[in-house]
Every structure is written in C-alpha cells, then in structure tokens.
Design an enzyme around this catalytic site. Sequence first.
Site, mmCIF file in Angstrom:
data_model
loop_
_atom_site.group_PDB
_atom_site.id
_atom_site.type_symbol
_atom_site.label_atom_id
_atom_site.label_comp_id
_atom_site.label_asym_id
_atom_site.label_seq_id
_atom_site.Cartn_x
_atom_site.Cartn_y
_atom_site.Cartn_z
ATOM 1 N N ASN A 105 -12.533 -3.198 2.513
ATOM 2 C CA ASN A 105 -13.965 -2.618 2.447
ATOM 3 C C ASN A 105 -14.647 -2.605 1.241
ATOM 4 O O ASN A 105 -14.520 -2.197 0.416
ATOM 5 C CB ASN A 105 -13.161 -0.826 2.640
ATOM 6 C CG ASN A 105 -12.039 -0.577 3.884
ATOM 7 O OD1 ASN A 105 -12.691 -1.516 4.842
ATOM 8 N ND2 ASN A 105 -11.432 -0.130 3.412
ATOM 9 N N HIS A 118 -7.349 -6.054 1.930
ATOM 10 C CA HIS A 118 -6.084 -6.012 2.964
ATOM 11 C C HIS A 118 -5.628 -6.598 3.803
ATOM 12 O O HIS A 118 -6.139 -6.656 4.394
ATOM 13 C CB HIS A 118 -6.444 -4.083 3.710
ATOM 14 C CG HIS A 118 -6.440 -3.060 2.797
ATOM 15 N ND1 HIS A 118 -6.048 -1.780 2.501
ATOM 16 C CD2 HIS A 118 -8.108 -2.898 2.134
ATOM 17 C CE1 HIS A 118 -7.126 -0.604 2.056
ATOM 18 N NE2 HIS A 118 -8.281 -1.000 1.692
ATOM 19 N N VAL A 154 -10.710 2.668 -3.895
ATOM 20 C CA VAL A 154 -10.254 2.697 -5.170
ATOM 21 C C VAL A 154 -11.985 1.771 -5.113
ATOM 22 O O VAL A 154 -12.127 0.570 -3.976
ATOM 23 C CB VAL A 154 -9.494 2.176 -5.127
ATOM 24 C CG1 VAL A 154 -8.803 1.122 -6.154
ATOM 25 C CG2 VAL A 154 -8.081 2.748 -4.703
ATOM 26 N N HIS A 208 -10.654 -5.117 -3.179
ATOM 27 C CA HIS A 208 -9.311 -5.606 -3.114
ATOM 28 C C HIS A 208 -8.764 -6.072 -1.033
ATOM 29 O O HIS A 208 -10.077 -5.367 -0.865
ATOM 30 C CB HIS A 208 -8.049 -4.408 -2.892
ATOM 31 C CG HIS A 208 -8.696 -2.748 -2.470
ATOM 32 N ND1 HIS A 208 -9.731 -2.001 -3.152
ATOM 33 C CD2 HIS A 208 -8.638 -2.416 -1.563
ATOM 34 C CE1 HIS A 208 -9.680 -0.916 -2.870
ATOM 35 N NE2 HIS A 208 -9.529 -1.301 -1.143
ATOM 36 N N ASP A 228 1.271 -1.550 -0.492
ATOM 37 C CA ASP A 228 0.000 -0.068 -0.122
ATOM 38 C C ASP A 228 0.678 0.814 -0.259
ATOM 39 O O ASP A 228 1.984 1.494 0.363
ATOM 40 C CB ASP A 228 -1.231 -0.544 0.938
ATOM 41 C CG ASP A 228 -1.928 1.483 0.859
ATOM 42 O OD1 ASP A 228 -2.871 0.351 1.045
ATOM 43 O OD2 ASP A 228 -1.569 1.924 1.171
ATOM 44 N N ILE A 229 0.843 2.234 -0.880
ATOM 45 C CA ILE A 229 1.422 3.632 -0.994
ATOM 46 C C ILE A 229 1.344 4.151 0.731
ATOM 47 O O ILE A 229 2.028 5.093 0.953
ATOM 48 C CB ILE A 229 1.099 4.172 -1.986
ATOM 49 C CG1 ILE A 229 2.324 5.011 -3.017
ATOM 50 C CG2 ILE A 229 -0.743 5.444 -2.040
ATOM 51 C CD1 ILE A 229 1.549 5.707 -3.880
HETATM 52 P P1 5GP Z 1 -9.727 1.403 0.240
HETATM 53 O O1 5GP Z 1 -9.401 2.704 0.953
HETATM 54 O O2 5GP Z 1 -10.339 1.571 -1.235
HETATM 55 O O3 5GP Z 1 -9.835 0.495 1.277
HETATM 56 O O4 5GP Z 1 -8.393 1.711 -0.315
HETATM 57 C C1 5GP Z 1 -7.515 1.709 -1.435
HETATM 58 C C2 5GP Z 1 -5.934 1.355 -0.807
HETATM 59 O O5 5GP Z 1 -5.311 1.495 -1.823
HETATM 60 C C3 5GP Z 1 -5.495 2.456 0.614
HETATM 61 O O6 5GP Z 1 -4.577 2.433 1.080
HETATM 62 C C4 5GP Z 1 -4.916 3.384 -0.129
HETATM 63 O O7 5GP Z 1 -3.694 3.915 0.719
HETATM 64 C C5 5GP Z 1 -4.120 2.154 -0.948
HETATM 65 N N1 5GP Z 1 -4.121 3.032 -2.489
HETATM 66 C C6 5GP Z 1 -4.194 4.482 -3.678
HETATM 67 N N2 5GP Z 1 -3.140 4.642 -4.181
HETATM 68 C C7 5GP Z 1 -2.540 3.658 -4.610
HETATM 69 C C8 5GP Z 1 -1.451 3.945 -5.246
HETATM 70 O O8 5GP Z 1 -0.710 4.272 -6.421
HETATM 71 N N3 5GP Z 1 -0.754 2.937 -5.133
HETATM 72 C C9 5GP Z 1 -0.654 2.095 -4.359
HETATM 73 N N4 5GP Z 1 0.170 0.697 -4.113
HETATM 74 N N5 5GP Z 1 -1.889 2.512 -3.231
HETATM 75 C C10 5GP Z 1 -2.601 3.223 -3.615
#
Ligand code: 5GP
Length: 114
Positions: free
Chosen positions: A87, A102, A96, A100, A30-31
């Site tokens: 989520n 986590h 996103v 996915h 994760d970034i």
């Molecule tokens: P969500 O909030 O949708 O469950 O998780 C999305 C995750 O994607 C977040 O933890 C966020 O930090 C990660 N994320 C968003 N943009 C990027 C990216 O460009 N690269 C990577 N590696 N992770 C990302």
Amino acid sequence: MPDCLFCKIRDGKIPAKVIHRDDTCLAFDDINPQAPTHVILIPLVHVETVNDLTSEHRELVGHLTVAAAKVAKERGHADGGYRLVMNCNRDAGQTVFHIHLHLLAGRPLLWPPG
Ligand code: 5GP
Ligand code: ZN
C-alpha cells in the site's frame, strides 16, 4: 527512524512473531490478520513509501518478493495461491510508513479489493 513501528520491530524493541530474517529483510505475522496467513515483509532499511524508491532499491524490492514467495511456499500456499500487496499513502490505506509487503493467503481473496 526512532519513531517508526517497523524499525522498532526490526530492532527487537517491539515483539513480533518473526518468520524469516536475513541480511535484507524481516518477515513477521501481522498483528491484525486479514486472512489465515497474513505476513508482513519489511526491508531492514527504512524507506517511507513506494514513492521513495529509487533504482538503488531494485534489488531490495525483488528480494522482498522472493522472500514472500518462499514464505508462501513454506506455508503451503503455492498451489492455492496468495496475494502480495504494497500500500502507498492515504488512498491505499497505508498506516505504517516503512514500506512493507503484505502476504495474504488461506482464503479466497476478492478482486477488485475494497
Ligand atoms: P498498511 O496499512 O500500512 O499497509 O499495513 C500496516 C500493517 O501493520 C497492518 O496490517 C497492521 O495490522 C500491521 N501492524 C500494525 N501494528 C503492528 C504491530 O505492532 N505488530 C505487527 N505484527 N503488525 C502490526
Ligand atoms: Zn522504519
């Protein structure tokens, strides 16, 4: 899905630290990590949310979980423990819209989550 961030990572159009790739899923760091280990596991196929899963995706979702457990073991978290989170939509904080998992580990994780 041309505008999907995780499809772009899958296709190598956006760089990511890839940890695992097979014929069904991709795992990368994760970034913005929320724990010492914070890995994102995505299916290669684009599915927007958990709401869009059907019985046809059963194997896919199982595959993601098995891959996450493999990464957790490889990173030494099997005994200490870890959390797997998927989520769905606004109240869960999905940002996103390509499903996915986590994988969070490496520190005590509070329950209930915030
Ligand atoms: P969500 O909030 O949708 O469950 O998780 C999305 C995750 O994607 C977040 O933890 C966020 O930090 C990660 N994320 C968003 N943009 C990027 C990216 O460009 N690269 C990577 N590696 N992770 C990302
Ligand atoms: Zn996608």
